[in-house]
Scaffold this motif. Structure first.
Motif, mmCIF file in Angstrom:
data_model
loop_
_atom_site.group_PDB
_atom_site.id
_atom_site.type_symbol
_atom_site.label_atom_id
_atom_site.label_comp_id
_atom_site.label_asym_id
_atom_site.label_seq_id
_atom_site.Cartn_x
_atom_site.Cartn_y
_atom_site.Cartn_z
ATOM 1 N N PRO A 11 0.837 -1.202 0.000
ATOM 2 C CA PRO A 11 0.000 0.000 0.000
ATOM 3 C C PRO A 11 0.868 1.246 0.000
ATOM 4 C CG PRO A 11 -0.070 -1.095 2.141
ATOM 5 C CD PRO A 11 0.668 -2.004 1.227
ATOM 6 N N PHE A 35 -4.210 2.653 7.769
ATOM 7 C CA PHE A 35 -3.506 1.388 7.543
ATOM 8 C C PHE A 35 -4.178 0.248 8.292
ATOM 9 C CE2 PHE A 35 -0.333 -1.796 8.631
ATOM 10 C CZ PHE A 35 0.179 -2.104 7.387
ATOM 11 N N ASP A 82 -7.335 -0.014 9.022
ATOM 12 C CA ASP A 82 -8.688 -0.275 8.521
ATOM 13 C C ASP A 82 -8.619 -0.687 7.046
ATOM 14 O OD1 ASP A 82 -11.342 -0.376 7.873
ATOM 15 O OD2 ASP A 82 -11.867 1.487 8.897
ATOM 16 N N LYS A 83 -8.294 -1.945 6.812
ATOM 17 C CA LYS A 83 -8.106 -2.428 5.450
ATOM 18 C C LYS A 83 -9.420 -2.498 4.671
ATOM 19 C CE LYS A 83 -4.025 -5.169 6.657
ATOM 20 N NZ LYS A 83 -3.421 -6.519 6.662
ATOM 21 N N GLU A 84 -10.521 -2.542 5.360
ATOM 22 C CA GLU A 84 -11.803 -2.694 4.680
ATOM 23 C C GLU A 84 -12.265 -1.406 4.003
ATOM 24 O OE1 GLU A 84 -13.434 -5.542 4.279
ATOM 25 O OE2 GLU A 84 -11.769 -6.539 5.302
ATOM 26 N N ARG A 142 -8.755 1.666 1.764
ATOM 27 C CA ARG A 142 -7.914 1.251 0.652
ATOM 28 C C ARG A 142 -8.584 1.667 -0.651
ATOM 29 N NH1 ARG A 142 -5.287 0.503 4.390
ATOM 30 N NH2 ARG A 142 -3.943 -1.242 4.967
ATOM 31 N N THR A 172 -2.385 0.160 -5.084
ATOM 32 C CA THR A 172 -3.161 0.253 -3.844
ATOM 33 C C THR A 172 -2.738 1.470 -3.038
ATOM 34 O OG1 THR A 172 -3.355 -2.160 -3.724
ATOM 35 C CG2 THR A 172 -3.831 -0.913 -1.717
ATOM 36 N N CYS A 199 -3.267 3.629 0.476
ATOM 37 C CA CYS A 199 -3.789 3.655 1.838
ATOM 38 C C CYS A 199 -4.396 5.021 2.080
ATOM 39 C CB CYS A 199 -2.653 3.381 2.843
ATOM 40 S SG CYS A 199 -3.163 3.445 4.567
#
Length: 317
Positions: free
Chosen positions: A92, A125, A127-129, A132, A310, A312
């Protein structure tokens, strides 16, 4: 702050590693601000390793790095994305807006305050859901770029600008170079073949054109209102006429916040691919700008790739 720090590295888990990459040759490079940003990440519980871009776009990425942070503008980001793509690296990315032109950072909402930036990125970072963004990758002759390409008076102004003046007055150096062109205005002609999202081909004759992947251009201006970095298409803005009067009328419309596609000499098209042919010797020698920097060779084909980068995203407090 303590809760964030504890959650980043609970017992028996290693500390998150941020690779902080900068371009020391950039006219906007500020070692003090880089150090403040590094300390801000460390205050949030991260370990920071410093990297730097080289002229060929290569840089060393640490195998155990969790996040790549680019401190710079769109040009520095392009170098990092290119190097990661060549190496097949997937990490990311985030961008601290420390360059002359920060179009990607502006669209994605990154703060230019080092401490706020670090806190929001570290929260994102985790909170990947929701934090991103998979941004489709766009290339010029196989080389990634992140924001825009243009040919015409803008490209000539980038070629003529003074790096020393840019360091003193920032993006205004490009405007000064553009004004100097008035006495020797470029008369360029390109043939464009635009592949629309449905596969149809539109052919245009253009005196100046722009390839847009982000919402903003040259700061707060917008050339293609529908453009977004996360979109699977890009936008082509073509001026069928680009004499002095036409070009400054085009700029005035943009400065007023209006859609330039409404002008009778402007075509605005969404695209998945673009082929460019210079029609005369002057046009073959014309300068192109990519993400605010000059390129050594004119691009011939611009295309969406099907791959993604990707990002972040920041999560405000």
């Amino acid at each position: 702050m303590q809760l964030l720090t504890d959650s980043l590295h609970p017992p028996h888990e290693r500390t998150m590693i941020v690779e902080l990459i900068h371009n020391p040759a950039s006219g906007t490079f500020n070692e003090f601000r880089l150090d403040v940003l590094s300390r801000a990440f460390q205050a949030c519980g991260a370990q920071v390793r410093i990297g730097r871009t080289e002229k060929d776009g290569q840089f060393e990425i640490y195998p155990d790095c969790d996040l790549v942070c680019v401190s710079g503008g769109d040009g520095a980001l392009r170098l990092v994305v290119t190097s990661m793509t060549r190496a097949g690296l997937s990490r990311p990315l985030c961008v601290f807006p420390a360059g002359t032109v920060n179009l990607v950072a502006k669209e994605l909402g990154y703060s230019d305050d080092p401490e706020i930036f670090a806190r929001e990125i570290m929260a994102g970072f985790l909170d990947k859901e929701t934090a991103r963004l998979e941004a489709p990758l766009l290339t010029s002759d196989g080389q990634p770029f992140v924001a825009c390409i243009s040919a015409g008076p803008d490209g000539q102004a980038v070629a003529l600008h003074s790096p020393a003046l840019k360091k003193r007055i920032g993006g205004a150096a490009y405007a000064w170079s553009l004004l100097k062109l008035l006495g020797d205005w470029p008369a360029l002609q390109f043939s464009l073949a635009v592949e629309a999202p449905d596969g149809t081909i539109v052919r245009l004759t253009s005196g100046a054109f722009y390839v847009i992947k982000v919402h903003h251009y040259a700061g707060n201006w917008t050339l293609a209102p529908a453009a977004r970095i996360g979109s699977e298409i890009f936008h082509v803005i073509s001026l069928t006429r680009a004499q002095r009067r036409d070009f400054f009328r085009f700029m005035a419309i943009i400065a007023l916040g209006r859609d330039p596609g409404r002008l009778d000499f402007v075509r605005s098209l969404s695209a998945r691919a673009l082929t460019i042919t210079a029609e005369d010797e002057m046009s073959r020698q014309a300068a192109f700008q990519v993400d605010g920097d000059m390129v050594s060779a004119q691009p011939r084909e611009i295309r969406m790739t099907g791959r993604t980068v990707t990002y972040c995203l920041p999560l405000p407090d």
